[in-house]
Design a protein around this motif. Structure first.
Motif, PDB file in Angstrom:
ATOM      1  N   GLU A 206      -9.584  -1.067  -3.233  1.00 57.40           N
ATOM      2  CA  GLU A 206      -8.606   0.031  -3.191  1.00 57.40           C
ATOM      3  C   GLU A 206      -9.154   1.351  -3.739  1.00 57.40           C
ATOM      4  OE1 GLU A 206      -8.035  -3.037  -4.058  1.00 57.40           O
ATOM      5  OE2 GLU A 206      -6.490  -3.746  -2.667  1.00 57.40           O
ATOM      6  N   SER A 263      -2.747   6.899   7.510  1.00 58.30           N
ATOM      7  CA  SER A 263      -1.906   6.775   6.313  1.00 58.30           C
ATOM      8  C   SER A 263      -1.978   8.022   5.442  1.00 58.30           C
ATOM      9  CB  SER A 263      -2.325   5.549   5.496  1.00 58.30           C
ATOM     10  OG  SER A 263      -3.547   5.773   4.803  1.00 58.30           O
ATOM     11  N   GLN A 429       0.558  -1.473   3.446  1.00 60.12           N
ATOM     12  CA  GLN A 429       0.414  -0.200   2.744  1.00 60.12           C
ATOM     13  C   GLN A 429      -0.379   0.804   3.564  1.00 60.12           C
ATOM     14  OE1 GLN A 429      -1.274  -0.576  -1.152  1.00 60.12           O
ATOM     15  NE2 GLN A 429      -1.044   1.582  -1.654  1.00 60.12           N
ATOM     16  N   SER A 435      -4.818  -4.643   6.193  1.00 59.28           N
ATOM     17  CA  SER A 435      -4.280  -5.740   5.391  1.00 59.28           C
ATOM     18  C   SER A 435      -5.026  -7.037   5.684  1.00 59.28           C
ATOM     19  CB  SER A 435      -2.788  -5.927   5.673  1.00 59.28           C
ATOM     20  OG  SER A 435      -2.051  -4.814   5.231  1.00 59.28           O
TER      21      SER A 435
END
Length: 562
Positions: A206, A263, A429, A435
């Motif tokens: 992340e 995103s 997310q 994912s």
């Protein structure tokens, strides 16, 4: 596809070909025979499924991105090089450019790849051995001394600490007086493949994705020609995957980065052209050609149909190729010249945009000047003597090549479906493919499948079902041992001395303040690139920047699996 549709496609291709720039070159055979720039079904005939093959420069780009093929522009000769200190590598770069290379590709040593300085205890014995040591912007200045960064495309093969290294490249260009907005090149930055295959990470996935998202935003806004991400299948294949696994895992990673950009609120038509790819070209000639053709077709279809891209350039899969390091043998290493030539030809017939050819001695050590020149000349012989640049996609329409392209594509699509299943039904997310990738990394799904493929191949070698000349067949030889390049321990001692001098000469308070501002930016939604550039300008080292982020974000350790 019926005859009228095929004729209409040919007419569209002809119009685009006529309007495009072509090189001033001889496009005849060695005997002087005139050849057409492209070939297709005979006039007036139908060809079922021809929409999947098509014409060069037209969706789905199976036959290449440009209507002219290599008649418009040949591939870029981009030789990968780096060893010792920045001065030594600078000399090799000047040799490559002087001998006709068209771009630079930087190899970094292991401490740099892991975000550590040359004086770090964990760097002992590794400085300058598998690439060049870069500790600060000062090293980057020396690396490109006398090389106009505004006038040459530069690729950098580094992922974990890619963003601070890129900032050092920008500051080196700034100190040359370059207009940073015009810089062109490629940064690897692909962290997914590190967890899947190469294992040169710093943090959990992340935080790395945070930095990559910041870099994508910054380049789209400030340096539009520079490609901030080169999605890499090379290391996946070198780890032992099959061709279909390399293709599928790589494109899945690319889809993950598309989802990351979306995103962030970025326009796919703006940022997708900044994604490029990096593939392995292995020794199975036709399988590799089919893999490259399938890659373009899959990418174009997914970007259009799944991610909503509408501009042509957003649908283009542009890729660099390197011949297969894993195919090189220490036994009878001169045979590696042949392997590399075959692999390079496969990349060219598959439509690569740039190419690196490995040197014959790279399985033993870094290349000598002589072996590096042979590798470069291999590309130049293909380009200048063989006629492969005369016709776009000359194997298009081959029953074997088209069937193999379809088969590899079908295998890749099955793998995409399994990866998306790993991510569950959501909510996601970043996106469903992302994912699935993250779950596959966590569960060891990718590494497990690659290990199975590598084991199966090794078994086939040991049973002699698969052959490697000089290894499990034709093992007799009259060849002598090669003279190989050795990196002196003095390189490490000198690099540490220079680093100590630079640290002593800088303003430590300014360095600390700049790093503190960078860490503060990491705790907010602020883009971290400007703060990191300020730290690099103050001569903060790579290790200092990465250590500050390790303190903030922690480090990643791969779970033990049995």
């Amino acid at each position: 596809m019926n005859a009228d549709e095929i004729a209409a496609g040919r007419a569209r291709w002809q119009a685009r070909y006529d309007a495009a720039r072509k090189r001033d070159a001889d496009f005849t055979t060695l005997s002087g025979m005139t050849v057409d720039p492209v070939y297709g079904p005979p006039e007036g005939t139908a060809y079922p499924g021809f929409e999947r093959i098509g014409w060069p420069g037209e969706f789905p780009y199976t036959r290449g991105l440009y209507p002219t093929g290599y008649r418009g522009r040949t591939w870029t000769i981009r030789q990968f090089a780096g060893f010792g200190n920045a001065q030594q590598t600078n000399e090799r770069y000047k040799m490559i450019l002087g001998a006709g290379g068209g771009g630079l590709s930087v190899a970094f040593d292991m401490p740099t790849l892991m975000g550590r300085d040359s004086d770090d205890p964990q760097s002992l014995g590794e400085v300058g051995h598998c690439g060049v040591a870069i500790d600060s912007a000062a090293d980057m200045e020396v690396l490109f001394d006398g090389i106009d960064l505004a006038g040459v495309t530069t690729s950098m093969t580094i992922s974990g600490p890619a963003v601070p290294v890129f900032c050092m490249y920008l500051i080196a260009a700034e100190r040359q007086g370059a207009d940073l907005s015009t810089l062109d090149g490629t940064l690897q930055t692909d962290i997914f493949k590190e967890y899947i295959a190469q294992k040169e990470w710093l943090f959990d996935p992340e935080p790395h994705l945070r930095l990559i998202g910041d870099l994508m935003e910054y380049c789209a806004r400030e340096i539009p020609r520079y490609k901030p991400l080169s999605v890499s299948g090379y290391h996946i294949r070198e780890a032992g995957s099959t061709a279909a696994q390399e293709l599928a895992y790589t494109l899945a990673d690319g889809f993950g980065y598309v989802e990351l950009g979306l995103s962030r609120g970025l326009d796919v038509n703006v940022f997708a052209p900044g994604l490029s790819f990096f593939f392995d070209s292995h020794v199975d000639f036709f399988e590799e050609i089919a893999k490259f053709r399938a890659a373009r077709r899959i990418w174009a279809r997914w970007l259009r149909d799944v991610y909503g891209a509408t501009s042509e350039k957003a649908l283009w899969l542009r890729f660099h190729t390197q011949t297969a390091g894993v195919s090189l043998t220490a036994q009878q290493p001169v045979n590696n010249v042949v392997r590399t030539a075959v692999e390079a030809l496969a990349a060219v017939l598959g439509g690569t945009n740039s190419l690196h050819t490995n040197a014959l001695d790279e399985t033993l050590a870094l290349p000598t000047d002589e072996s590096a020149e042979i590798a470069l000349r291999t590309q130049q012989v293909l380009m200048e003597e063989t006629g492969v640049t005369n016709v776009a996609d000359p194997l298009g329409g081959s029953w074997y090549v088209e069937a193999l392209t379809d088969k590899i594509e079908a295998e890749a699509e099955e793998i995409f479906a399994r990866i998306r299943q790993l991510g569950g039904d959501g909510p996601h997310q970043i996106g469903p493919m992302t994912s699935g990738i993250l779950r596959g990394i966590e569960d060891g799904w990718f590494t497990g499948h690659i290990a199975e493929a590598a084991f199966a191949y090794q078994q086939a070698l040991e049973k002699r079902e698969k052959k490697i000349v000089g290894v499990n067949c034709h093992t007799g030889t009259v060849a002598k041992d090669l003279e190989i390049l050795r990196i002196s321990h003095e390189v490490e001692l000198e690099q540490r001395r220079l680093l100590a001098e630079r640290k002593a000469a800088r303003d430590d308070a300014a360095v600390k303040a700049a790093i503190d501002r960078m860490v503060a930016a990491s705790r907010t939604g602020e883009n971290m690139i400007p703060a990191m550039l300020d730290a690099v300008r103050a001569e903060a080292t790579l290790g200092e920047i990465c250590d500050a982020l390790r303190t903030e974000w922690g480090t990643y350790r791969e779970p033990a699996r049995f």
